[in-house]
Design a protein around this motif. Structure first.
Motif, PDB file in Angstrom:
ATOM      1  N   UNK A  80      51.601 119.954   7.661  1.00 54.76           N
ATOM      2  CA  UNK A  80      52.679 119.546   6.754  1.00 54.76           C
ATOM      3  C   UNK A  80      52.569 118.063   6.418  1.00 54.76           C
ATOM      4  N   UNK A  81      52.310 117.238   7.437  1.00 60.89           N
ATOM      5  CA  UNK A  81      52.210 115.794   7.204  1.00 60.89           C
ATOM      6  C   UNK A  81      50.980 115.453   6.361  1.00 60.89           C
ATOM      7  N   UNK A  82      49.896 116.184   6.588  1.00 63.21           N
ATOM      8  CA  UNK A  82      48.667 115.925   5.837  1.00 63.21           C
ATOM      9  C   UNK A  82      48.873 116.203   4.355  1.00 63.21           C
ATOM     10  N   UNK A  83      49.613 117.251   4.061  1.00 57.14           N
ATOM     11  CA  UNK A  83      49.849 117.611   2.661  1.00 57.14           C
ATOM     12  C   UNK A  83      50.667 116.545   1.933  1.00 57.14           C
ATOM     13  N   UNK A  84      51.513 115.838   2.703  1.00 57.25           N
ATOM     14  CA  UNK A  84      52.380 114.830   2.083  1.00 57.25           C
ATOM     15  C   UNK A  84      51.779 113.430   2.136  1.00 57.25           C
ATOM     16  N   UNK A  85      50.688 113.255   2.864  1.00 55.61           N
ATOM     17  CA  UNK A  85      50.120 111.924   3.058  1.00 55.61           C
ATOM     18  C   UNK A  85      49.363 111.445   1.826  1.00 55.61           C
ATOM     19  N   UNK A  86      49.346 110.139   1.641  1.00 54.73           N
ATOM     20  CA  UNK A  86      48.559 109.551   0.565  1.00 54.73           C
ATOM     21  C   UNK A  86      47.098 109.475   1.002  1.00 54.73           C
ATOM     22  N   UNK A  87      46.172 109.801   0.104  1.00 49.96           N
ATOM     23  CA  UNK A  87      44.754 109.754   0.469  1.00 49.96           C
ATOM     24  C   UNK A  87      44.340 108.358   0.921  1.00 49.96           C
ATOM     25  N   UNK A  88      43.518 108.276   1.958  1.00 50.45           N
ATOM     26  CA  UNK A  88      43.028 106.997   2.450  1.00 50.45           C
ATOM     27  C   UNK A  88      41.507 106.963   2.429  1.00 50.45           C
ATOM     28  N   UNK A  89      40.971 105.755   2.457  1.00 50.70           N
ATOM     29  CA  UNK A  89      39.515 105.598   2.413  1.00 50.70           C
ATOM     30  C   UNK A  89      38.917 105.427   3.807  1.00 50.70           C
ATOM     31  N   UNK A  90      39.759 105.371   4.830  1.00 49.71           N
ATOM     32  CA  UNK A  90      39.269 105.316   6.205  1.00 49.71           C
ATOM     33  C   UNK A  90      39.387 106.704   6.808  1.00 49.71           C
ATOM     34  N   UNK A 275      43.140 120.064   2.201  1.00 53.98           N
ATOM     35  CA  UNK A 275      42.762 118.711   1.794  1.00 53.98           C
ATOM     36  C   UNK A 275      43.230 118.451   0.364  1.00 53.98           C
ATOM     37  N   UNK A 276      44.198 117.558   0.194  1.00 51.18           N
ATOM     38  CA  UNK A 276      44.572 117.179  -1.173  1.00 51.18           C
ATOM     39  C   UNK A 276      43.443 116.379  -1.807  1.00 51.18           C
ATOM     40  N   UNK A 277      43.410 116.282  -3.142  1.00 49.83           N
ATOM     41  CA  UNK A 277      42.356 115.496  -3.796  1.00 49.83           C
ATOM     42  C   UNK A 277      42.307 114.075  -3.242  1.00 49.83           C
ATOM     43  N   UNK A 278      41.107 113.587  -2.988  1.00 55.39           N
ATOM     44  CA  UNK A 278      40.966 112.252  -2.422  1.00 55.39           C
ATOM     45  C   UNK A 278      39.666 112.116  -1.667  1.00 55.39           C
ATOM     46  N   UNK A 279      39.461 111.013  -0.960  1.00 53.73           N
ATOM     47  CA  UNK A 279      38.197 110.765  -0.250  1.00 53.73           C
ATOM     48  C   UNK A 279      37.816 111.840   0.767  1.00 53.73           C
ATOM     49  N   UNK A 281      38.574 115.059   0.760  1.00 52.40           N
ATOM     50  CA  UNK A 281      38.110 116.244   0.038  1.00 52.40           C
ATOM     51  C   UNK A 281      36.731 115.982  -0.601  1.00 52.40           C
ATOM     52  N   UNK A 282      36.523 114.778  -1.098  1.00 57.84           N
ATOM     53  CA  UNK A 282      35.227 114.444  -1.707  1.00 57.84           C
ATOM     54  C   UNK A 282      34.118 114.465  -0.647  1.00 57.84           C
ATOM     55  N   UNK A 283      34.409 113.905   0.523  1.00 52.91           N
ATOM     56  CA  UNK A 283      33.417 113.894   1.597  1.00 52.91           C
ATOM     57  C   UNK A 283      33.121 115.319   2.054  1.00 52.91           C
ATOM     58  N   UNK A 284      34.160 116.135   2.149  1.00 54.44           N
ATOM     59  CA  UNK A 284      33.958 117.533   2.560  1.00 54.44           C
ATOM     60  C   UNK A 284      33.059 118.264   1.572  1.00 54.44           C
ATOM     61  N   UNK A 285      33.235 117.990   0.301  1.00 57.98           N
ATOM     62  CA  UNK A 285      32.412 118.650  -0.710  1.00 57.98           C
ATOM     63  C   UNK A 285      30.947 118.256  -0.592  1.00 57.98           C
ATOM     64  N   UNK A 286      30.689 116.983  -0.302  1.00 59.64           N
ATOM     65  CA  UNK A 286      29.298 116.535  -0.163  1.00 59.64           C
ATOM     66  C   UNK A 286      28.687 117.100   1.120  1.00 59.64           C
ATOM     67  N   UNK A 287      29.427 117.055   2.231  1.00 58.45           N
ATOM     68  CA  UNK A 287      28.889 117.541   3.503  1.00 58.45           C
ATOM     69  C   UNK A 287      28.584 119.040   3.475  1.00 58.45           C
ATOM     70  N   UNK A 288      29.403 119.796   2.746  1.00 53.72           N
ATOM     71  CA  UNK A 288      29.184 121.230   2.695  1.00 53.72           C
ATOM     72  C   UNK A 288      28.074 121.627   1.728  1.00 53.72           C
ATOM     73  N   UNK A 289      27.530 120.649   1.034  1.00 58.12           N
ATOM     74  CA  UNK A 289      26.376 120.902   0.166  1.00 58.12           C
ATOM     75  C   UNK A 289      26.749 121.517  -1.147  1.00 58.12           C
TER      76      UNK A 289
END
Length: 289
Positions: A80-90, A275-279, A281-289
């Protein structure tokens, strides 16, 4: 059952002490005793013997359920908290010791090159802990590795809704000393190695091999660390055999022969919650190929 009471019960059982549990939880010893009494009254059964402090049969049964129940509750809160959190770069990644193979490392480099602001920290841990860290929100993503049949998923701890995506599958090899009598073969079968001495290590639990082939696999040396170089040095010195992904033996003193049977691979999976749109989700997309 009240999860707060359940947490107190688990803590007392783990410590075998009311006072130690009180110190960890920040309660008085009297408050801990009252909470245990309230849980026992709710169930109508004694859960703990007092001298010494240890679970009754009913308490042991409850402990089997308590860990997964409390993990699911923490996972629900984190989701629940993850869905409401602002995307971070760390981003923090929970990774098992052999999960960051050359494929994963290259994809991670590509993701960082595409986002110069991205900061990634890796936390090495066991597979169950990696799952729990992702479920509880203590890690943004996880990478878990293990033995599996080709294309089969890993056997992961049930921590509630979680996505597990295959990242890579790699050939497994039997690591053995360069001068071992079997080192000249083209490949090896586990069934032919049940009487050989093996390293007992978290990187290749012997219980898993016994599940696959049956009894055997005597322990030559028990090493409870996860340093791959240490494992390979122990193998090279003749302390025992082990199974490792082929890439782990690059440049090693130990020899590696392909595992011919049973047909197994070293599999790495990416773990994450919603994973809401953000870093992340982007990293997950690259790691999963």
């Amino acid at each position: 059952m009240d999860p707060h009471l359940l947490t107190t019960f688990v803590t007392v059982a783990r410590h075998g002490s009311f006072s130690a549990a009180a110190a960890e939880l920040g309660y008085t010893q009297s408050a801990v005793s009252q909470q245990i009494a309230a849980l026992e009254a709710d169930l109508g059964l004694p859960l703990l013997l007092r001298r010494p402090v240890e679970p009754t049969e009913a308490g042991r049964r409850l402990l089997e359920h308590a860990g997964p129940l409390l993990l699911r509750l923490r996972a629900a809160r984190a989701d629940v908290l993850r869905a409401a959190a602002r995307p971070g770069h760390r981003l923090r990644l929970a990774v098992t010791p052999l999960a960051v193979n050359p494929v994963v490392a290259a994809r991670l480099a590509r993701a960082r090159a595409g986002n110069p602001r991205l900061e990634v920290s890796l936390h090495t841990c066991g597979r169950d802990q990696a799952v729990a860290m992702v479920a509880e929100g203590r890690a943004d993503l996880g990478l878990a590795d293990g033995l599996a049949a080709p294309s089969d998923p890993l056997r992961l701890l049930d921590a509630g809704p979680m996505t597990a995506v295959g990242v890579s599958e790699e050939e497994l090899v039997v690591a053995l000393p360069a001068g071992h009598p079997l080192a000249g073969r083209a490949a090896l079968a586990l069934a032919d190695l049940v009487d050989a001495r093996w390293l007992q290590t978290p990187l290749c639990p012997l219980a898993r091999l016994r599940d696959l082939v049956g009894d055997g696999f005597p322990v030559g040396l028990d090493y409870q660390g996860d340093n791959v170089h240490t494992v390979l040095n122990l193998v090279a010195a003749g302390h025992g055999l082990t199974l490792l992904p082929a890439s782990a033996l690059s440049g090693a003193a130990a020899a590696g022969l392909p595992l011919a049977a049973p047909r197994l691979v070293h599999r790495v999976e990416l773990l994450h919650g919603a994973l809401p749109p953000g870093p992340a989700a982007d990293l997950a997309a690259v790691l999963s190929g």
